[in-house]
Scaffold this motif. Structure first.
Motif, mmCIF file in Angstrom:
data_model
loop_
_atom_site.group_PDB
_atom_site.id
_atom_site.type_symbol
_atom_site.label_atom_id
_atom_site.label_comp_id
_atom_site.label_asym_id
_atom_site.label_seq_id
_atom_site.Cartn_x
_atom_site.Cartn_y
_atom_site.Cartn_z
ATOM 1 N N THR A 205 17.282 8.551 11.540
ATOM 2 C CA THR A 205 15.916 8.318 11.278
ATOM 3 C C THR A 205 15.296 9.237 10.588
ATOM 4 O O THR A 205 14.107 8.921 9.931
ATOM 5 C CB THR A 205 15.036 7.784 12.409
ATOM 6 N N GLY A 206 16.003 10.524 10.427
ATOM 7 C CA GLY A 206 15.113 11.344 9.589
ATOM 8 C C GLY A 206 16.162 12.675 9.268
ATOM 9 O O GLY A 206 17.093 13.072 10.072
ATOM 10 N N PHE A 207 15.764 13.264 8.239
ATOM 11 C CA PHE A 207 16.883 14.403 7.727
ATOM 12 C C PHE A 207 16.159 15.292 6.755
ATOM 13 O O PHE A 207 15.275 14.766 5.818
ATOM 14 C CB PHE A 207 18.034 14.041 7.175
ATOM 15 N N GLN A 208 16.367 16.665 6.965
ATOM 16 C CA GLN A 208 15.431 17.676 5.982
ATOM 17 C C GLN A 208 16.353 18.920 5.780
ATOM 18 O O GLN A 208 16.718 19.191 6.548
ATOM 19 C CB GLN A 208 13.927 17.989 6.470
ATOM 20 N N THR A 209 16.346 19.280 4.351
ATOM 21 C CA THR A 209 17.070 20.445 4.067
ATOM 22 C C THR A 209 16.152 21.737 3.884
ATOM 23 O O THR A 209 15.218 21.288 3.080
ATOM 24 C CB THR A 209 18.191 20.327 3.174
ATOM 25 N N ALA A 252 21.054 42.788 9.366
ATOM 26 C CA ALA A 252 20.380 42.887 8.078
ATOM 27 C C ALA A 252 18.960 43.645 8.466
ATOM 28 O O ALA A 252 18.280 43.381 9.461
ATOM 29 C CB ALA A 252 20.174 41.620 7.286
ATOM 30 N N GLN A 253 18.410 44.433 7.355
ATOM 31 C CA GLN A 253 16.944 45.043 7.488
ATOM 32 C C GLN A 253 16.080 43.963 7.003
ATOM 33 O O GLN A 253 15.378 43.882 5.949
ATOM 34 C CB GLN A 253 17.059 46.226 6.825
ATOM 35 N N GLN A 254 15.715 42.974 7.945
ATOM 36 C CA GLN A 254 14.762 42.061 7.806
ATOM 37 C C GLN A 254 14.339 41.281 9.068
ATOM 38 O O GLN A 254 14.746 41.534 10.123
ATOM 39 C CB GLN A 254 15.499 40.794 7.036
ATOM 40 N N PRO A 255 13.298 40.725 8.996
ATOM 41 C CA PRO A 255 12.603 40.218 10.350
ATOM 42 C C PRO A 255 13.127 39.221 10.799
ATOM 43 O O PRO A 255 14.197 38.413 9.975
ATOM 44 C CB PRO A 255 11.152 39.830 9.976
ATOM 45 N N THR A 256 13.072 38.814 12.131
ATOM 46 C CA THR A 256 13.302 37.284 12.560
ATOM 47 C C THR A 256 12.479 36.272 12.350
ATOM 48 O O THR A 256 11.331 36.750 12.227
ATOM 49 C CB THR A 256 13.528 37.426 14.052
ATOM 50 N N ARG A 257 12.670 35.089 11.770
ATOM 51 C CA ARG A 257 11.826 33.999 11.469
ATOM 52 C C ARG A 257 12.189 32.837 12.115
ATOM 53 O O ARG A 257 13.325 32.434 12.102
ATOM 54 C CB ARG A 257 12.086 34.017 9.803
ATOM 55 N N PHE A 258 11.054 32.236 12.510
ATOM 56 C CA PHE A 258 11.164 30.752 13.109
ATOM 57 C C PHE A 258 10.737 29.769 12.105
ATOM 58 O O PHE A 258 9.414 30.108 11.639
ATOM 59 C CB PHE A 258 10.567 30.970 14.235
ATOM 60 N N GLY A 259 11.306 28.785 11.737
ATOM 61 C CA GLY A 259 10.780 27.670 10.826
ATOM 62 C C GLY A 259 10.502 26.428 11.833
ATOM 63 O O GLY A 259 11.125 25.894 12.416
ATOM 64 N N VAL A 260 9.286 26.018 11.758
ATOM 65 C CA VAL A 260 8.816 24.836 12.413
ATOM 66 C C VAL A 260 8.491 24.004 11.541
ATOM 67 O O VAL A 260 7.903 23.877 10.653
ATOM 68 C CB VAL A 260 7.332 25.551 13.103
ATOM 69 N N VAL A 261 9.234 22.899 11.877
ATOM 70 C CA VAL A 261 9.329 21.852 11.014
ATOM 71 C C VAL A 261 9.207 20.510 11.842
ATOM 72 O O VAL A 261 9.399 20.355 13.008
ATOM 73 C CB VAL A 261 10.919 21.593 10.751
ATOM 74 N N PRO A 262 8.051 19.602 11.011
ATOM 75 C CA PRO A 262 7.740 18.304 11.907
ATOM 76 C C PRO A 262 8.837 17.467 12.205
ATOM 77 O O PRO A 262 10.052 17.430 11.512
ATOM 78 C CB PRO A 262 6.757 17.592 10.896
ATOM 79 N N ARG A 263 8.932 16.946 13.366
ATOM 80 C CA ARG A 263 10.118 16.178 13.836
ATOM 81 C C ARG A 263 10.459 15.078 13.263
ATOM 82 O O ARG A 263 11.563 14.357 13.155
ATOM 83 C CB ARG A 263 9.814 15.611 15.313
ATOM 84 N N ASN A 264 9.377 14.538 12.207
ATOM 85 C CA ASN A 264 9.820 13.306 11.145
ATOM 86 C C ASN A 264 10.582 13.635 9.935
ATOM 87 O O ASN A 264 11.055 12.821 9.210
ATOM 88 C CB ASN A 264 8.684 12.587 10.960
ATOM 89 N N CYS A 265 10.953 15.079 9.980
ATOM 90 C CA CYS A 265 11.768 15.705 8.882
ATOM 91 C C CYS A 265 11.211 15.370 7.502
ATOM 92 O O CYS A 265 11.769 15.206 6.699
ATOM 93 C CB CYS A 265 13.039 15.023 9.003
ATOM 94 N N SER A 266 9.641 15.310 7.583
ATOM 95 C CA SER A 266 9.156 15.193 6.191
ATOM 96 C C SER A 266 7.973 15.942 5.875
ATOM 97 O O SER A 266 7.104 15.571 4.587
ATOM 98 C CB SER A 266 8.827 13.561 6.008
#
Length: 471
Positions: A205-209, A252-266
């Protein structure tokens, strides 16, 4: 289906092919098992655990993660127990059994013969329940394999009616409130990851790249009532590995990141940055006012492991010696800030919760205590009460090592911790294996029942509990 060839010299130094980790040769069904103590009458369902079990004797370099998937199941009903184990028959397993598999494990060079997969898909990592069936999942992202939850027979590789865009990673999740399957995928050598939703009727029902600054190696994800939480972590392939398609990682010399994505994938992806760290396994996540709260096991420096004695397997041994502490991250959707704090200093990993609390605030978790040894061993487990900040613990007898435990609700339970903790354990010297049942509210008192298994169960990966109504 037994491995009969002697190990080559290079694999005599591979600790994950010996002792506690050595594969078993046969698939078996065992009924009417001997029990010490009494199996509670209000416990009815099955404990399922996935793990690596090479079908053939490894002749080249072999990573523990390369073993063919094997599911182990203990079934409890009317105070009695059964056991069975079955290989997960992914298409690569079938091809390998017929001598036609064109790809190898992660310590061999990656191949372009069968892209987008570049390594053998073993479906050996995770097991979840969705739409009345089990799905065995692979940590590099592969084809989900459906299994019958009662017999463990392989049913099919799952593509959700031909709509699955690519693959599914281990540690994708099922939402217990609506039956949705929430999954993520990533590419080893390409700069993106993706997420998707499959409903309770098995329809996509939903997909996002999501584009990334570079290729990443996430291991887990989280979800809440309205969001996915995806991980962009600073453990990546080396430049040489990317050029030559090898399995060689660095911090790697980079921060940790968290990506918050709406559950409808849009919707738009909201990124939160925090201190560099790696997270193998999430405990749970939920929404709290303007914040998303995520609990997980944060990797910390490991002072005790030294893989020098294992020759060409030194790097594998040192990476697999997990050293993590339970931690909390709070992501504020209004301010864009992320804060973190450690919840304890006890070393633990492979967390489990009452799955009915997934995506909602939970009070309790059960985390495996990691032994200070060169190879990964669970010497016991902790029960955390996050409301009071306290924990209790259970440790196995000397020589006995556990598997990931699962929480099993009592029939008719109405409270989060009203039930049992269940899990497998094996003796690293004798091979004696048991299935144990603890009162979830009093694990420190020891098991209520011990089911004695006539066959050795090797150490493995992830487990789940399936209520008998889902058989």
């Amino acid at each position: 289906m037994s491995a009969v060839k002697p190990l080559p010299e290079l694999n005599k130094k591979n600790p994950y092919l010996h002792g506690l980790y050595a594969p078993v040769a046969e698939e078996k069904t065992r009924l009417e098992l001997k029990v010490t103590g009494e199996i509670p009458k209000d416990l009815c369902g099955s404990y399922l655990r996935n793990g690596p079990n090479p079908l053939h004797t490894p002749m080249g370099m072999h990573h523990w993660f390369d073993g063919d998937g094997m599911m182990h199941g203990v079934y409890l009903e009317n105070g009695k127990a059964e056991y069975r184990n079955r290989y997960v028959r992914s298409q690569d397993f079938i091809d390998d059994a017929n001598g036609q598999c064109v790809v190898a494990g992660v310590m061999e060079p990656a191949t372009r013969k069968r892209e987008p997969k570049v390594y053998k898909d073993t479906a050996n990592t995770d097991v979840i329940l969705h739409n009345g069936e089990l799905m065995a999942l692979w940590y590099i992202s592969g084809n989900p394999v459906r299994l019958d939850p009662r017999t463990l027979d392989t049913l099919r590789e799952e593509d959700f009616g031909g709509k699955l865009p690519r693959h599914v990673s281990a540690h994708s999740k099922t939402d217990p409130r609506n039956g949705e399957f929430l999954f993520f995928d990533y590419a080893l050598y390409e700069p993106w990851m993706s997420c998707g939703v499959v409903n309770a009727d098995n329809k996509l029902t939903g997909f996002q790249t999501i584009d990334l600054p570079g290729p990443r190696l996430p291991h887990d994800m989280a979800f809440t009532e309205n969001y996915f939480v995806l991980h962009d972590l600073p453990v990546v392939f080396t430049e040489q590995a990317l050029k030559q398609r090898q399995w060689s990682i660095e911090i790697a010399q980079q921060p940790t990141r968290f990506g918050v994505v709406p559950r409808n994938c849009s919707g738009k992806v909201t990124w939160f940055e925090t201190d560099p760290c790696y997270i193998y396994h999430v405990i749970n996540a939920w929404e709290e006012g303007d914040e998303i709260v995520m609990l997980g096991c944060k990797m910390v420096p490991n002072p005790h492991v030294n893989g020098a004695a294992f020759g060409p397997y030194r790097a594998m041994v040192e990476v697999l010696a997990l050293n993590a502490v339970p931690s909390e991250w709070r992501m504020n959707l209004k301010t864009g800030k992320c804060t973190t704090r450690d919840l304890d200093d006890a070393i633990g990993e492979f967390p489990s919760i009452n799955l009915d609390s997934s995506g909602q605030k939970n009070r309790y978790a059960y985390v495996q205590a990691i032994a200070p040894t060169d190879t990964l061993k669970f010497e016991g487990f902790y029960r955390y009460d996050f409301d009071t900040g306290t924990k209790s613990e259970y440790f196995y007898e000397a020589g006995m090592c556990g598997s990931e435990v699962a929480f099993a609700p009592r029939i008719g339970a109405t409270e989060e911790d009203d039930g049992y903790v269940v899990g497998l354990c094996s003796h690293e010297g004798t091979g004696e294996s048991e299935f144990r049942i603890w009162d979830a509210r009093a694990i420190e008192k020891g098991p209520l029942a011990r089911v004695h298994l006539p066959d050795r169960v090797p150490a493995g990966f992830h487990a789940t509990w399936a209520d008998a109504r889902d058989w």
